[in-house]
Motif scaffolding. Structure first.
Motif, PDB file in Angstrom:
ATOM      1  N   LEU A  44      31.756  43.521  29.643  1.00  0.00           N
ATOM      2  CA  LEU A  44      32.651  42.475  29.142  1.00  0.00           C
ATOM      3  C   LEU A  44      32.129  41.107  29.567  1.00  0.00           C
ATOM      4  O   LEU A  44      32.001  40.827  30.758  1.00  0.00           O
ATOM      5  N   ASP A  45      31.845  40.261  28.603  1.00  0.00           N
ATOM      6  CA  ASP A  45      31.346  38.912  28.876  1.00  0.00           C
ATOM      7  C   ASP A  45      32.527  37.952  28.788  1.00  0.00           C
ATOM      8  O   ASP A  45      32.970  37.595  27.699  1.00  0.00           O
ATOM      9  N   LYS A  46      33.050  37.545  29.940  1.00  0.00           N
ATOM     10  CA  LYS A  46      34.262  36.731  29.985  1.00  0.00           C
ATOM     11  C   LYS A  46      33.982  35.389  30.643  1.00  0.00           C
ATOM     12  O   LYS A  46      33.040  35.250  31.420  1.00  0.00           O
ATOM     13  N   SER A  47      34.825  34.413  30.346  1.00  0.00           N
ATOM     14  CA  SER A  47      34.682  33.094  30.955  1.00  0.00           C
ATOM     15  C   SER A  47      35.549  32.951  32.205  1.00  0.00           C
ATOM     16  O   SER A  47      35.304  32.085  33.040  1.00  0.00           O
ATOM     17  N   THR A  48      36.570  33.799  32.337  1.00  0.00           N
ATOM     18  CA  THR A  48      37.408  33.811  33.541  1.00  0.00           C
ATOM     19  C   THR A  48      37.568  35.244  34.016  1.00  0.00           C
ATOM     20  O   THR A  48      37.640  36.177  33.193  1.00  0.00           O
ATOM     21  N   ALA A  49      37.643  35.419  35.315  1.00  0.00           N
ATOM     22  CA  ALA A  49      37.744  36.767  35.901  1.00  0.00           C
ATOM     23  C   ALA A  49      39.205  37.212  35.917  1.00  0.00           C
ATOM     24  O   ALA A  49      39.866  37.246  36.956  1.00  0.00           O
ATOM     25  N   THR A  50      39.699  37.548  34.731  1.00  0.00           N
ATOM     26  CA  THR A  50      41.090  37.965  34.587  1.00  0.00           C
ATOM     27  C   THR A  50      41.150  39.328  33.911  1.00  0.00           C
ATOM     28  O   THR A  50      40.178  39.789  33.319  1.00  0.00           O
ATOM     29  N   ILE A  51      42.318  39.953  34.007  1.00  0.00           N
ATOM     30  CA  ILE A  51      42.541  41.250  33.373  1.00  0.00           C
ATOM     31  C   ILE A  51      43.782  41.164  32.491  1.00  0.00           C
ATOM     32  O   ILE A  51      44.619  40.275  32.652  1.00  0.00           O
ATOM     33  N   GLU A  52      43.868  42.108  31.562  1.00  0.00           N
ATOM     34  CA  GLU A  52      45.077  42.290  30.753  1.00  0.00           C
ATOM     35  C   GLU A  52      45.646  43.653  31.130  1.00  0.00           C
ATOM     36  O   GLU A  52      45.203  44.689  30.640  1.00  0.00           O
ATOM     37  N   PRO A  53      46.639  43.678  32.031  1.00  0.00           N
ATOM     38  CA  PRO A  53      47.072  44.936  32.651  1.00  0.00           C
ATOM     39  C   PRO A  53      47.665  45.944  31.663  1.00  0.00           C
ATOM     40  O   PRO A  53      48.541  45.624  30.868  1.00  0.00           O
ATOM     41  N   GLN A  54      47.141  47.155  31.749  1.00  0.00           N
ATOM     42  CA  GLN A  54      47.689  48.293  31.013  1.00  0.00           C
ATOM     43  C   GLN A  54      47.948  49.476  31.940  1.00  0.00           C
ATOM     44  O   GLN A  54      48.466  50.501  31.508  1.00  0.00           O
ATOM     45  N   MET A  55      47.556  49.316  33.202  1.00  0.00           N
ATOM     46  CA  MET A  55      47.584  50.434  34.141  1.00  0.00           C
ATOM     47  C   MET A  55      47.841  49.924  35.546  1.00  0.00           C
ATOM     48  O   MET A  55      47.462  48.807  35.893  1.00  0.00           O
ATOM     49  N   VAL A  56      48.490  50.758  36.357  1.00  0.00           N
ATOM     50  CA  VAL A  56      48.610  50.522  37.798  1.00  0.00           C
ATOM     51  C   VAL A  56      47.925  51.683  38.507  1.00  0.00           C
ATOM     52  O   VAL A  56      48.168  52.857  38.176  1.00  0.00           O
ATOM     53  N   VAL A  57      47.066  51.367  39.458  1.00  0.00           N
ATOM     54  CA  VAL A  57      46.382  52.387  40.254  1.00  0.00           C
ATOM     55  C   VAL A  57      46.892  52.291  41.694  1.00  0.00           C
ATOM     56  O   VAL A  57      46.819  51.229  42.318  1.00  0.00           O
ATOM     57  N   VAL A  58      47.400  53.411  42.201  1.00  0.00           N
ATOM     58  CA  VAL A  58      47.972  53.473  43.543  1.00  0.00           C
ATOM     59  C   VAL A  58      46.924  54.033  44.502  1.00  0.00           C
ATOM     60  O   VAL A  58      46.308  55.075  44.226  1.00  0.00           O
ATOM     61  N   HIS A  59      46.743  53.342  45.625  1.00  0.00           N
ATOM     62  CA  HIS A  59      45.731  53.701  46.626  1.00  0.00           C
ATOM     63  C   HIS A  59      46.380  53.845  48.006  1.00  0.00           C
ATOM     64  O   HIS A  59      47.502  53.392  48.227  1.00  0.00           O
ATOM     65  N   TRP A  60      45.624  54.431  48.935  1.00  0.00           N
ATOM     66  CA  TRP A  60      45.903  54.187  50.351  1.00  0.00           C
ATOM     67  C   TRP A  60      44.663  53.571  50.979  1.00  0.00           C
ATOM     68  O   TRP A  60      43.555  53.697  50.463  1.00  0.00           O
ATOM     69  N   THR A  61      44.866  52.901  52.094  1.00  0.00           N
ATOM     70  CA  THR A  61      43.799  52.078  52.674  1.00  0.00           C
ATOM     71  C   THR A  61      42.845  52.845  53.571  1.00  0.00           C
ATOM     72  O   THR A  61      41.696  52.427  53.748  1.00  0.00           O
ATOM     73  N   ALA A  62      43.339  53.937  54.194  1.00  0.00           N
ATOM     74  CA  ALA A  62      42.604  54.603  55.278  1.00  0.00           C
ATOM     75  C   ALA A  62      42.336  53.629  56.425  1.00  0.00           C
ATOM     76  O   ALA A  62      41.423  53.817  57.224  1.00  0.00           O
ATOM     77  N   ILE A  63      43.127  52.579  56.497  1.00  0.00           N
ATOM     78  CA  ILE A  63      43.113  51.584  57.579  1.00  0.00           C
ATOM     79  C   ILE A  63      44.551  51.464  58.072  1.00  0.00           C
ATOM     80  O   ILE A  63      45.493  51.486  57.282  1.00  0.00           O
ATOM     81  N   LYS A  64      44.738  51.314  59.385  1.00  0.00           N
ATOM     82  CA  LYS A  64      46.060  51.511  59.968  1.00  0.00           C
ATOM     83  C   LYS A  64      46.972  50.288  59.953  1.00  0.00           C
ATOM     84  O   LYS A  64      48.166  50.407  60.206  1.00  0.00           O
ATOM     85  N   THR A  65      46.446  49.104  59.665  1.00  0.00           N
ATOM     86  CA  THR A  65      47.294  47.911  59.715  1.00  0.00           C
ATOM     87  C   THR A  65      47.012  46.978  58.549  1.00  0.00           C
ATOM     88  O   THR A  65      45.918  46.987  57.972  1.00  0.00           O
TER      89      THR A  65
END
Length: 224
Positions: A55-76
């Protein structure tokens, strides 16, 4: 007189119960805790969009269609913030080969359910291979040895409902499910060999979350 006093006592008790219930319910709130977004991060993000997603874009933006849920594996939250904050990535050969842009996410949820916004909703973040260009990331403090909490489950639900009201969100997925999209028209990753194996946040948490979000009629995760 006695009947009247009993009625007054009942009314007062009922009012106190209502107040107690209202104050015991947490208020949905997002706290801004922005990570560094500067010219370097913008340029690296634009390059990632071009090189990885085509994707060749002029601004680093997204058009949201999805949410991705993560965990950090970091405690704080504090240590996680310090990891995400630099624009460039270090020490991860499995990731730096694809780009030197640091990993990050738009949101971060603490163990008690406190929600922090690290980047604006529609600002690009590197958090999921093949889908960054349309996915909002939610990181949760936790890991294999620190299962996500009920407070985090509730916070994820409220945050996703908030995002669904703002954007045409079709999918809510766990990070461990991202490869299921490889054969769909949503997948954009130029290197067929660039993959990482993920376990977060696991089927148990995602099943609980999807049950709470069932009224949103989200699309199911594709089957490989």
């Amino acid at each position: 007189m006695q009947i009247k006093l009993l009625k007054i006592s009942f009314i007062l008790a009922f009012a106190l119960l209502q107040i107690s219930c209202a104050t015991s319910q947490s208020t949905f709130r997002i706290f801004d805790k922005p990570i560094t977004w500067n010219a370097e991060r913008e340029q690296l993000s634009l390059q990632y969009l071009k090189d990885r997603h085509g994707l060749d874009k002029s601004t680093a933006t997204i058009e949201p269609q999805m949410v991705v849920v993560h965990w950090t594996a970091i405690k704080t939250v504090e240590v996680t913030f310090d990891v995400f904050n630099p624009p460039t990535l270090g020490g991860r050969a499995d990731l730096t080969g694809a780009s030197n842009l640091n990993v990050s996410s738009q949101f971060l949820i603490d163990r008690d359910g406190t929600i922090f916004r690290l980047l604006p909703d529609t600002t690009f973040a590197r958090h999921v291979i093949g889908l960054n260009y349309l996915a909002i990331g939610i990181e949760n403090i936790g890991g294999d040895d620190m299962p996500l909490t009920k407070a985090q489950l509730k916070a994820n639900e409220l945050l996703i409902r908030h995002l669904k009201r703002k954007y045409p969100i079709d999918y809510v997925i766990g990070h461990h499910e991202y490869q299921n999209f490889q054969n769909t028209n949503l997948w954009k990753e130029n290197d067929p060999n660039y993959r990482t194996v993920k376990s977060d946040p696991g089927d148990k948490f995602m099943n609980q979350l999807r049950k709470k979000l069932s009224d949103l009629n989200l699309k199911p995760v594709p089957q490989l």
